[in-house]
Design an enzyme around this catalytic site. Structure first.
Site, PDB file in Angstrom:
ATOM      1  N   GLY A  67       4.838 -80.400  15.921  1.00  0.00           N
ATOM      2  CA  GLY A  67       4.675 -79.298  14.413  1.00  0.00           C
ATOM      3  C   GLY A  67       3.161 -78.835  14.337  1.00  0.00           C
ATOM      4  O   GLY A  67       2.887 -77.964  13.577  1.00  0.00           O
ATOM      5  N   ARG A  68       1.913 -79.432  15.240  1.00  0.00           N
ATOM      6  CA  ARG A  68       1.383 -78.929  15.386  1.00  0.00           C
ATOM      7  C   ARG A  68       0.257 -78.651  16.979  1.00  0.00           C
ATOM      8  O   ARG A  68      -0.814 -78.948  17.434  1.00  0.00           O
ATOM      9  CB  ARG A  68       0.551 -79.790  14.503  1.00  0.00           C
TER      10      ARG A  68
ATOM     11  N   ARG B  44       9.073 -87.329  25.487  1.00  0.00           N
ATOM     12  CA  ARG B  44       9.070 -88.858  25.180  1.00  0.00           C
ATOM     13  C   ARG B  44      10.635 -89.484  24.924  1.00  0.00           C
ATOM     14  O   ARG B  44      11.447 -88.250  25.278  1.00  0.00           O
ATOM     15  CB  ARG B  44       9.066 -88.113  22.882  1.00  0.00           C
TER      16      ARG B  44
ATOM     17  N   ASP C 175       8.769 -91.256  19.368  1.00  0.00           N
ATOM     18  CA  ASP C 175       8.738 -89.969  20.064  1.00  0.00           C
ATOM     19  C   ASP C 175       6.799 -90.022  20.447  1.00  0.00           C
ATOM     20  O   ASP C 175       6.431 -88.600  20.682  1.00  0.00           O
ATOM     21  CB  ASP C 175       8.312 -88.881  18.009  1.00  0.00           C
TER      22      ASP C 175
ATOM     23  N   LYS D  20      -3.693 -78.746  20.878  1.00  0.00           N
ATOM     24  CA  LYS D  20      -3.079 -79.582  19.242  1.00  0.00           C
ATOM     25  C   LYS D  20      -3.948 -79.523  18.397  1.00  0.00           C
ATOM     26  O   LYS D  20      -5.135 -78.803  18.839  1.00  0.00           O
ATOM     27  CB  LYS D  20      -3.297 -81.001  20.354  1.00  0.00           C
TER      28      LYS D  20
ATOM     29  N   ARG E 291      -4.906 -81.178  25.164  1.00  0.00           N
ATOM     30  CA  ARG E 291      -4.543 -82.155  25.771  1.00  0.00           C
ATOM     31  C   ARG E 291      -3.618 -81.946  27.470  1.00  0.00           C
ATOM     32  O   ARG E 291      -3.068 -81.706  27.479  1.00  0.00           O
ATOM     33  CB  ARG E 291      -3.652 -82.538  25.248  1.00  0.00           C
TER      34      ARG E 291
ATOM     35  N   GLY F 168       9.369 -82.739  16.705  1.00  0.00           N
ATOM     36  CA  GLY F 168       9.147 -81.618  17.170  1.00  0.00           C
ATOM     37  C   GLY F 168       7.969 -81.220  17.449  1.00  0.00           C
ATOM     38  O   GLY F 168       7.058 -82.098  16.286  1.00  0.00           O
TER      39      GLY F 168
ATOM     40  N   GLY G 223      -0.223 -77.414  10.561  1.00  0.00           N
ATOM     41  CA  GLY G 223      -0.076 -77.105  12.128  1.00  0.00           C
ATOM     42  C   GLY G 223      -1.394 -77.667  12.604  1.00  0.00           C
ATOM     43  O   GLY G 223      -1.818 -77.210  13.594  1.00  0.00           O
TER      44      GLY G 223
ATOM     45  N   ASP H 241      -0.509 -89.936  22.233  1.00  0.00           N
ATOM     46  CA  ASP H 241      -0.516 -90.023  20.613  1.00  0.00           C
ATOM     47  C   ASP H 241      -1.887 -90.612  20.196  1.00  0.00           C
ATOM     48  O   ASP H 241      -1.246 -91.305  20.176  1.00  0.00           O
ATOM     49  CB  ASP H 241       0.716 -89.921  20.197  1.00  0.00           C
TER      50      ASP H 241
END
Ligand code: AMP
Ligand code: MG
Length: 502
Positions: A100-101, A191, A260, A121, A184, A98, A134, A270
């Protein structure tokens, strides 16, 4: 945030973002607001992208943009969330990952009518942070900004960077570092791992809703098919085959191709420990955490097949209620990846070598060429670019010839290549121009990125970053002003390891 900022955001004629994914059932995400930072300062704002997205930010000053893209000011009506997902990391299943940040602010419809999501992000902890802070450090934020925008300039599907904001706070990694937040933009942040999240819980209803959401926004044709989930699988396979082929054409190593980090829409997503090849080496690995070379340059197509098999498994209950039938159909779809990839790959390589027609012998010619680059450790980007010069006039250009001087077998290969070019219907000048449109002169070389980060982090000097970003926005030009950016690293400048943004 000041009252003036509030006012600017409140004055919009329409909301900045729609809600999108936050309208899914509550188990799809956690409702989270970004945690405000000490003193946001706008470092970069991608105005052409904001225009493309149709975001009404014309009158917003730097302070407002800084507050907005730090998460200190929330646009009215914004229903921010952190999405739940799972994923296979280095081959091992993690049932709960998930955001997280990251926090999803919402979605817009861009000028072309496409759905695009806006995400911060590094915006603070969420219920998915698993002990992390985070936050994001400035270096990885600038790296993602540069590399994702370069990818876009190459014409390769990718998430985009809308803004970078310094937080005015320190984050602790192996040392204290300045913090930052990246905005972003993705067609969708769903995903393969999002599907795995519901599949692992046996939540077939959730899977169905997720598939509907994705098809409704991004795969309209699949929705019309006899078996929409199968058509979705086929379409995702198709997009990913093209994506990986295009990575290979520019020497991109993603570095952390976990499920992910595999977008269902087929965008590169990513940008952590990614890198571009300097000299050509199929076994190249840069990521500090990829000790076994799982995600090496040449392994990427195979790894993508593996990731798509995880996607197919997740979709099985939607494909057919009879498990054997579902497996059979999914396997047939998966079998298309390799031929699809190979066609895209060879087609792109042909164009890089200057061929607009297909010939049986082309694959051999391409492989011999890559063999030469590998054997003599020639620079991937500059070698292709030099071929553009050589294709221009019969004798070619001295600089290009000098590049191949240490590859004694080059002349033999080049005579076969020239004979093949002679069979082309185009004239030399046209052909060279076409080659220069597919062979970038500039790539985001790691040593250049490191230099930009170093100036920003240690001297608060953004000029190196800005200069590089501008040069990378027109990577096919390669004019006099770009020579320094085109230069491969000196031995002492070579970056052998890259690190995750965490
Ligand atoms: P990544 O390797 O960037 O794809 O991240 C893998 C997982 O770790 C995702 O769930 C991220 O949200 C989470 N993560 C990465 N960095 C942090 C951080 N600094 N704080 C909290 N979670 C993080
Ligand atoms: Mg990730």
């Amino acid at each position: 945030m000041t009252d003036a900022t509030d006012q600017v955001l409140a004055d919009r004629s329409q909301p900045l973002f729609g809600s999108g994914y936050s309208r899914m059932p509550e188990r799809f995400f956690a409702r989270v607001v970004p945690q405000p930072v000490a003193s946001p300062r706008l470092l970069a704002f991608n105005r052409p992208l904001a225009v493309e997205l149709g975001m009404d930010l014309e009158g917003a000053d730097e302070e407002t943009l800084g507050a907005l893209f730090a998460g200190n000011a929330l646009a009215p009506g914004c229903e921010s969330i952190a999405a739940a997902y799972a994923g296979h990391q280095f081959g091992h299943f993690v049932p709960q990952l998930g955001d997280g940040r990251a926090v999803l602010l919402g979605e817009v419809r861009d000028r072309a009518g496409q759905y695009r999501e806006i995400q911060l992000k590094g915006s603070g902890p969420t219920p998915f942070s698993r002990g992390g802070d985070g936050r994001a450090a400035l270096g990885p934020v600038l790296r993602e900004y540069l590399v994702s925008e370069a990818m876009h300039a190459f014409g390769i599907p990718t998430t985009r960077a809308l803004a970078a904001v310094a937080s005015g706070e320190i984050v602790i990694r192996d040392q204290p570092l300045p913090g930052a937040i990246l905005t972003r933009v993705a067609a969708s942040h769903v995903r393969v791992g999002t599907f795995e999240f519901f599949a692992a819980r046996g939540d077939v209803e959730g899977l169905g809703l997720l598939a509907e959401h994705v098809m409704g926004r991004h795969f309209a044709q699949a929705r019309e098919a006899t078996r929409p989930p199968l058509a979705l699988l086929q379409a995702v396979i198709d997009r990913q085959a093209m994506l990986v082929a295009r990575w290979m054409h520019v020497g991109f190593v993603h570095g952390v191709m976990n499920t992910d980090n595999t977008s269902v829409c087929g965008e590169t997503i990513d940008y952590g420990p990614c890198a571009f090849l300097d000299h050509y080496d199929p076994a190249a690995v840069f990521s500090s955490i990829d000790r076994l070379g799982r995600y090496a340059y040449a392994n990427q197509p195979q790894i993508m097949t593996w990731n798509l098999a995880r996607f197919a498994e997740s979709l099985l209950p939607l494909i057919d209620p009879r498990p054997e039938t579902a497996v059979e159909l999914a396997n047939e779809a998966l079998a298309d990846f390799t031929p699809r990839f190979e066609v895209c790959w060879l087609d792109g390589m042909r164009r890089k070598l200057g061929f607009s027609t297909d010939r049986q012998e082309d694959a051999l010619l391409v492989n011999d060429w890559l063999g030469l680059l590998h054997r003599y450790e020639l620079d991937f980007t500059l070698s292709f670019r030099a071929l553009c010069d050589l294709a221009d006039e019969a004798g070619g250009d001295a600089r290009a010839r000098a590049l191949f001087a240490r590859a004694p077998q080059f002349d033999r290969w080049a005579s076969t290549w020239r004979a093949r070019l002679a069979a082309e219907p185009t004239v030399a000048r046209q052909r060279a121009a076409a080659m220069r449109r597919v062979n970038p002169a500039l790539i985001p070389r790691n040593h250049q990125i490191e230099r930009a980060i170093e100036a920003a982090v240690s001297r608060d000097d953004l000029s190196v970053f800005t200069g590089l970003a501008i040069a990378l926005s027109r990577p096919f030009e390669g004019g006099a002003a770009d020579q320094e950016y085109m230069r491969p690293p000196l031995p002492q400048e070579r970056v052998l390891r890259t690190f995750c943004g965490t």
